[in-house]
Design a protein around this motif. Structure first.
Motif, mmCIF file in Angstrom:
data_model
loop_
_atom_site.group_PDB
_atom_site.id
_atom_site.type_symbol
_atom_site.label_atom_id
_atom_site.label_comp_id
_atom_site.label_asym_id
_atom_site.label_seq_id
_atom_site.Cartn_x
_atom_site.Cartn_y
_atom_site.Cartn_z
ATOM 1 N N GLU A 205 0.854 -1.181 0.000
ATOM 2 C CA GLU A 205 0.000 0.000 0.000
ATOM 3 C C GLU A 205 0.891 1.233 0.000
ATOM 4 O OE1 GLU A 205 -3.264 -0.878 3.253
ATOM 5 O OE2 GLU A 205 -1.401 -2.001 3.631
ATOM 6 N N VAL A 206 0.412 2.302 -0.657
ATOM 7 C CA VAL A 206 1.180 3.549 -0.666
ATOM 8 C C VAL A 206 0.225 4.721 -0.482
ATOM 9 C CG1 VAL A 206 1.129 3.706 -3.182
ATOM 10 C CG2 VAL A 206 2.867 4.956 -1.906
ATOM 11 N N TRP A 207 0.654 5.673 0.333
ATOM 12 C CA TRP A 207 -0.089 6.900 0.577
ATOM 13 C C TRP A 207 0.738 8.056 0.018
ATOM 14 C CZ3 TRP A 207 -0.025 2.706 3.678
ATOM 15 C CH2 TRP A 207 -1.228 2.247 4.209
ATOM 16 N N LEU A 208 0.253 8.710 -1.045
ATOM 17 C CA LEU A 208 0.973 9.791 -1.710
ATOM 18 C C LEU A 208 0.419 11.138 -1.272
ATOM 19 C CD1 LEU A 208 0.801 8.095 -5.171
ATOM 20 C CD2 LEU A 208 2.957 8.614 -4.043
ATOM 21 N N LYS B 232 3.711 7.407 3.216
ATOM 22 C CA LYS B 232 3.781 6.130 3.927
ATOM 23 C C LYS B 232 3.689 5.003 2.921
ATOM 24 C CE LYS B 232 1.211 3.388 7.394
ATOM 25 N NZ LYS B 232 0.043 3.398 8.304
ATOM 26 N N ILE B 233 4.450 3.946 3.163
ATOM 27 C CA ILE B 233 4.386 2.735 2.342
ATOM 28 C C ILE B 233 4.364 1.543 3.290
ATOM 29 C CG2 ILE B 233 5.536 1.309 0.599
ATOM 30 C CD1 ILE B 233 6.919 3.936 -0.327
ATOM 31 N N ARG B 234 3.492 0.599 3.028
ATOM 32 C CA ARG B 234 3.452 -0.637 3.815
ATOM 33 C C ARG B 234 3.526 -1.822 2.870
ATOM 34 N NH1 ARG B 234 -1.741 -0.938 6.699
ATOM 35 N NH2 ARG B 234 -0.774 0.293 8.376
ATOM 36 N N THR B 235 4.438 -2.747 3.130
ATOM 37 C CA THR B 235 4.630 -3.927 2.287
ATOM 38 C C THR B 235 4.561 -5.187 3.128
ATOM 39 O OG1 THR B 235 6.097 -2.668 0.826
ATOM 40 C CG2 THR B 235 6.168 -5.067 0.645
#
Length: 264
Positions: free
Chosen positions: A219-222, A232-235
Motif C-alpha cells: 500500500e502507498v499513501w501519496l 507512507k508505504i506498507r509492504t
C-alpha cells in the motif's frame, strides 16, 4: 520496495505531468513490524537530479538505504537503486547495488523500445561471477523496474482519478517479469505524532511468490499536493510488514501543503 508504471485506467488515458524538482531529496524512516514489535530498521533517501547517460542529457531517480540500530550489528544492509531517464521521462537504465550481510550483488536492466514492444537486457553479477545474463521481452504495455514505479506514481494527475480506477503494467526483476496492478482507493489521512498528512491511497497487487499474498501486497499513501511524495508505504513480507514513513524533505518543487501540524 516501492512501485511501478502504466497503461490503462478502465480503458482511460492516465494524465501525467512532471512534478519532481532537480535537487530534491526526501528522507524516510524504515520499520519492520512483527506482532506488537515495530523496531526502527533503517533510513532511506530518495533523490532526483539532472545527470548524463551515455553522453546524453538525462535525469536520475535514486534510492539509498542503510540499516540502523540493532539491525546494523546483526544484519548490515546497504542498498542503492538508480533509474536513468531521457528528456521525456522514458526509462533507459536501472542499476541496483546490494550489500546484505556481506553478500555483494549488482543488477542492471537496460531498456530498449520498438513500437509497443519493450526489450530488457537483465544482468546480475557479484564481484566474482555473473549469475544472470538474459533478455526479457514484453509485447505491449509499459515495463519498469521496482524504483521506477514510484517515479511514475508521482507524475500522475491524481485530481482526475476516481475511486476504483485500476492500472496494470510489468516490473522486470532478474529473470522474471512480474505483473502489477494498482487500485486507487481515494483520499486518506495519515497521522504521525502531532502531524497529519492528506494523501491519495493506492493498493498494489504484486503477483510474485516473494509476497505472502497477491491481493494488497503493498500500500502507498501519496501526498495530496503538487509534489506527490510517498508519505507512507506498507509492504507485506513473510514475517510481517515493512513500513516506510516520511521524515523530512528539501528542495521540493512546491510547498508540502499536504502536511497539517496539529496544536498540542
Amino acid at each position: 520496495m516501492l512501485i511501478f508504471f502504466i497503461l490503462n485506467t478502465h480503458a482511460q488515458y492516465i494524465p501525467q505531468y512532471m512534478t519532481l524538482n532537480p535537487g530534491e531529496k526526501v528522507t524516510y524512516d524504515v520499520y519492520l513490524k512483527w506482532g506488537i514489535l515495530m523496531p526502527h530498521a533503517g533510513v532511506a533517501n530518495i533523490s532526483f537530479n539532472k545527470t548524463s547517460f551515455k553522453g546524453q542529457p538525462a535525469s536520475r531517480y535514486r534510492l539509498s538505504f542503510h540499516t540502523a540500530n540493532i539491525f546494523e550489528t546483526v544484519f548490515k544492509m546497504r542498498d542503492t537503486l538508480n533509474c536513468f531517464y531521457n528528456a521525456d521521462n522514458t526509462l533507459l537504465h536501472s542499476l541496483k547495488h546490494t550489500v546484505e550481510g556481506g553478500y555483494d550483488s549488482t543488477d542492471e536492466l537496460t531498456f530498449k523500445y520498438d513500437g509497443l514492444r519493450t526489450s530488457i537486457h537483465s544482468v546480475r553479477y557479484t564481484p566474482t561471477v555473473t549469475k544472470i545474463d538474459t533478455t526479457l521481452q514484453v509485447a505491449s504495455g509499459y515495463t519498469s523496474d521496482m524504483l521506477g514505479a514510484t517515479f511514475y506514481l508521482r507524475t500522475i494527475d491524481w485530481k482526475n482519478m476516481k475511486i476504483g480506477d485500476t492500472f496494470t503494467f510489468t516490473v522486470a526483476i532478474g529473470r522474471d517479469l512480474v505483473p502489477i496492478t494498482y487500485r486507487y482507493q481515494g483520499q486518506s489521512v495519515v497521522e504521525r505524532g502531532n502531524v497529519k498528512f492528506r494523501t491519495h491511497y493506492v493498493i498494489i497487487d504484486i503477483h510474485d511468490e516473494a509476497f505472502t499474498e497477491t491481493k494488497a501486497s503493498a500500500e502507498v499513501w501519496l501526498g495530496d499536493d503538487d509534489n506527490h511524495i510517498p508519505i507512507k508505504i506498507r509492504t507485506k513480507i513473510k514475517v510481517g510488514y515493512a513500513e516506510v514513513h516520511y521524515k523530512s524533505s528539501e528542495n521540493l518543487k512546491a510547498p508540502l501543503d499536504c502536511r497539517v501540524e496539529l496544536k498540542k
